[in-house]
Motif scaffolding. Structure first.
Motif, PDB file in Angstrom:
ATOM      1  N   GLU A 168       0.836  -1.175   0.000  1.00  0.00           N
ATOM      2  CA  GLU A 168       0.000   0.000   0.000  1.00  0.00           C
ATOM      3  C   GLU A 168       0.880   1.236   0.000  1.00  0.00           C
ATOM      4  N   ARG A 169       0.703   2.087  -1.004  1.00  0.00           N
ATOM      5  CA  ARG A 169       1.565   3.237  -1.153  1.00  0.00           C
ATOM      6  C   ARG A 169       1.242   4.282  -0.090  1.00  0.00           C
ATOM      7  N   THR A 170       2.310   4.698   0.628  1.00  0.00           N
ATOM      8  CA  THR A 170       2.186   5.772   1.603  1.00  0.00           C
ATOM      9  C   THR A 170       3.251   6.792   1.293  1.00  0.00           C
ATOM     10  N   ASP A 171       2.847   8.036   0.999  1.00  0.00           N
ATOM     11  CA  ASP A 171       3.857   9.021   0.666  1.00  0.00           C
ATOM     12  C   ASP A 171       4.539   9.528   1.928  1.00  0.00           C
ATOM     13  N   VAL A 172       5.507  10.422   1.748  1.00  0.00           N
ATOM     14  CA  VAL A 172       6.324  10.854   2.875  1.00  0.00           C
ATOM     15  C   VAL A 172       5.535  11.682   3.872  1.00  0.00           C
ATOM     16  N   ASN A 173       4.351  12.140   3.516  1.00  0.00           N
ATOM     17  CA  ASN A 173       3.510  12.874   4.444  1.00  0.00           C
ATOM     18  C   ASN A 173       2.531  11.980   5.181  1.00  0.00           C
ATOM     19  N   GLY A 174       2.593  10.672   4.864  1.00  0.00           N
ATOM     20  CA  GLY A 174       1.736   9.730   5.561  1.00  0.00           C
ATOM     21  C   GLY A 174       0.395   9.497   4.889  1.00  0.00           C
ATOM     22  N   ALA A 181      13.416  10.388   3.858  1.00  0.00           N
ATOM     23  CA  ALA A 181      12.463  10.410   2.745  1.00  0.00           C
ATOM     24  C   ALA A 181      11.891  11.804   2.504  1.00  0.00           C
ATOM     25  N   ASP A 182      11.698  12.578   3.566  1.00  0.00           N
ATOM     26  CA  ASP A 182      11.094  13.905   3.418  1.00  0.00           C
ATOM     27  C   ASP A 182      12.001  14.886   2.697  1.00  0.00           C
ATOM     28  N   ILE A 183      13.326  14.736   2.839  1.00  0.00           N
ATOM     29  CA  ILE A 183      14.223  15.624   2.110  1.00  0.00           C
ATOM     30  C   ILE A 183      14.686  15.010   0.795  1.00  0.00           C
ATOM     31  N   ASP A 184      14.716  13.669   0.717  1.00  0.00           N
ATOM     32  CA  ASP A 184      15.107  13.020  -0.535  1.00  0.00           C
ATOM     33  C   ASP A 184      14.173  13.399  -1.676  1.00  0.00           C
ATOM     34  N   THR A 242      18.054  12.359  -5.444  1.00  0.00           N
ATOM     35  CA  THR A 242      17.517  11.316  -4.569  1.00  0.00           C
ATOM     36  C   THR A 242      16.013  11.095  -4.693  1.00  0.00           C
ATOM     37  N   ALA A 243      15.337  11.915  -5.496  1.00  0.00           N
ATOM     38  CA  ALA A 243      13.876  11.826  -5.577  1.00  0.00           C
ATOM     39  C   ALA A 243      13.395  10.479  -6.104  1.00  0.00           C
ATOM     40  N   GLY A 244      14.229   9.796  -6.874  1.00  0.00           N
ATOM     41  CA  GLY A 244      13.826   8.516  -7.442  1.00  0.00           C
ATOM     42  C   GLY A 244      14.065   7.323  -6.544  1.00  0.00           C
ATOM     43  N   ARG A 245      14.569   7.560  -5.328  1.00  0.00           N
ATOM     44  CA  ARG A 245      14.789   6.448  -4.405  1.00  0.00           C
ATOM     45  C   ARG A 245      13.464   5.786  -4.043  1.00  0.00           C
ATOM     46  N   PRO A 246      13.497   4.519  -3.625  1.00  0.00           N
ATOM     47  CA  PRO A 246      12.248   3.764  -3.442  1.00  0.00           C
ATOM     48  C   PRO A 246      11.244   4.379  -2.470  1.00  0.00           C
ATOM     49  N   VAL A 247      11.701   4.974  -1.365  1.00  0.00           N
ATOM     50  CA  VAL A 247      10.751   5.509  -0.386  1.00  0.00           C
ATOM     51  C   VAL A 247      10.113   6.814  -0.860  1.00  0.00           C
ATOM     52  N   PRO A 248      10.892   7.839  -1.246  1.00  0.00           N
ATOM     53  CA  PRO A 248      10.236   9.066  -1.719  1.00  0.00           C
ATOM     54  C   PRO A 248       9.422   8.854  -2.991  1.00  0.00           C
TER      55      PRO A 248
END
Length: 311
Positions: free
Chosen positions: A5-11, A79-82, A88-94
């Motif tokens: 389930e996709r959860t963005d860096v803001n939750g 993740a919030d700054i990546d 770094t925007a393409g990293r798996p978490v962000p």
């Protein structure tokens, strides 16, 4: 391949996305891991005790997994700054391919596994050093220093400098002057390497709110710091020969590599303020990668040739 389930860096929770094995490999920061593995391997080989090949392999694997754990924990917290930086925007978490919670759990499991394995299979001195390395990188650097001070790279560089010490300790069960010299080389290499990157990624770091040296103290001050550290690095590179645990051949190679590093740093020091492309900084960043691999490779090759000659 698993659905998460996709959860963005803001939750915020949204549509389902897919995480592949490649995404989990990316969490480990494989390019950083390759440097960790190589420098740790050199530490293992240079150690005066002859390591059992299987024990050396398991120790190296544990150190590599520990480095991967650090990378995963770093990506979880950052993740919030990546997501604000192009690099770094393409990293798996962000990017939303892996949730922050999964990155955290993955990192913690790998950290526990790596430390326990090294302790049980090698010794607890090496395991303690590995645990400290993970803690220092994930907590002291990532959670505290990175967002607090422009000296983040200088102090935080201690974590990335420890792999050869951990490798040495895995074989000998101790820390020695020789292993600390290997630590010093990487420690002094880290600031000019990352500050060169920061010079041509200034806007990225400013947008993310990360207090890198060029953003806080200015580019002119950063260029002076890069040159000063480069001179110290060049001097530290020949210490293995001066202290007698490397030969003259290594000393010549290290001196040549050091002169090259100082020359690239001089180009950065004297580059024009209106050089928007920051070509000298990019050149130094590229050379710094070659330098560290080359200087540790020179130590490794000389040691291996000495052993074959002894046969």
């Amino acid at each position: 391949m698993t659905l998460i389930e996709r959860t963005d860096v803001n939750g915020d929770t949204g549509r389902l996305s897919e995480a592949t094995a490649a995404d989990y490999v990316a969490l480990l920061k494989p390019r950083v891991m390759s440097l960790v593995i190589f420098t740790a391997f050199v530490g293992i080989v240079l150690a005066p005790a002859n390591a059992n090949p299987m024990l050396a392999f398991i120790s190296l694997l544990a150190i590599a997994v520990g480095a991967g754990a650090s990378g995963s924990l770093n990506m979880w917290y950052d993740a919030d700054i990546d997501i604000k930086m192009s690099r770094t925007a393409g990293r798996p978490v962000p990017a939303g391919r892996i949730t922050p919670g999964e990155a955290l759990g993955f990192g913690l499991v790998l950290a526990g596994f790596s430390v326990a394995t090294l302790g049980l299979m090698a010794n607890w001195v090496a395991a303690s050093l590995l645990a400290f390395t993970i803690f220092f990188y994930a907590v002291i650097y990532t959670m505290w220093l990175k967002r607090l001070t422009p000296q983040n790279i200088v102090i935080g560089g201690a974590a990335g400098s420890l792999p050869p010490v951990v490798g040495w300790a895995a074989v000998t069960g101790s820390v020695s002057l020789e292993s600390l010299v290997l630590f010093l080389i990487i420690f002094l290499w880290t600031p000019p390497h990352f500050w060169a990157l920061a010079l041509f990624k200034t806007n990225d770091y400013a947008q993310a709110g990360v207090p890198m040296m060029p953003n806080v103290r200015g580019e002119a001050h950063t260029r002076k710091q890069i040159f000063a550290y480069s001179v110290l690095l060049a001097a530290s590179g020949i210490l293995p020969t001066v202290l007698g645990f490397a030969g003259l051949a290594y000393g010549v190679v290290a001196a040549g590599l050091g002169v090259g590093f100082v020359w690239y740093a001089w180009r950065v020091l004297t580059m024009r303020d209106d050089d928007r492309a920051k070509a000298p900084a990019k050149a130094l960043f590229g050379y710094s990668l070659v330098y560290l691999f080359a200087i540790f490779a020179a130590l490794l090759v000389e040691e291996m040739l000495a052993r074959f000659g002894a046969w």
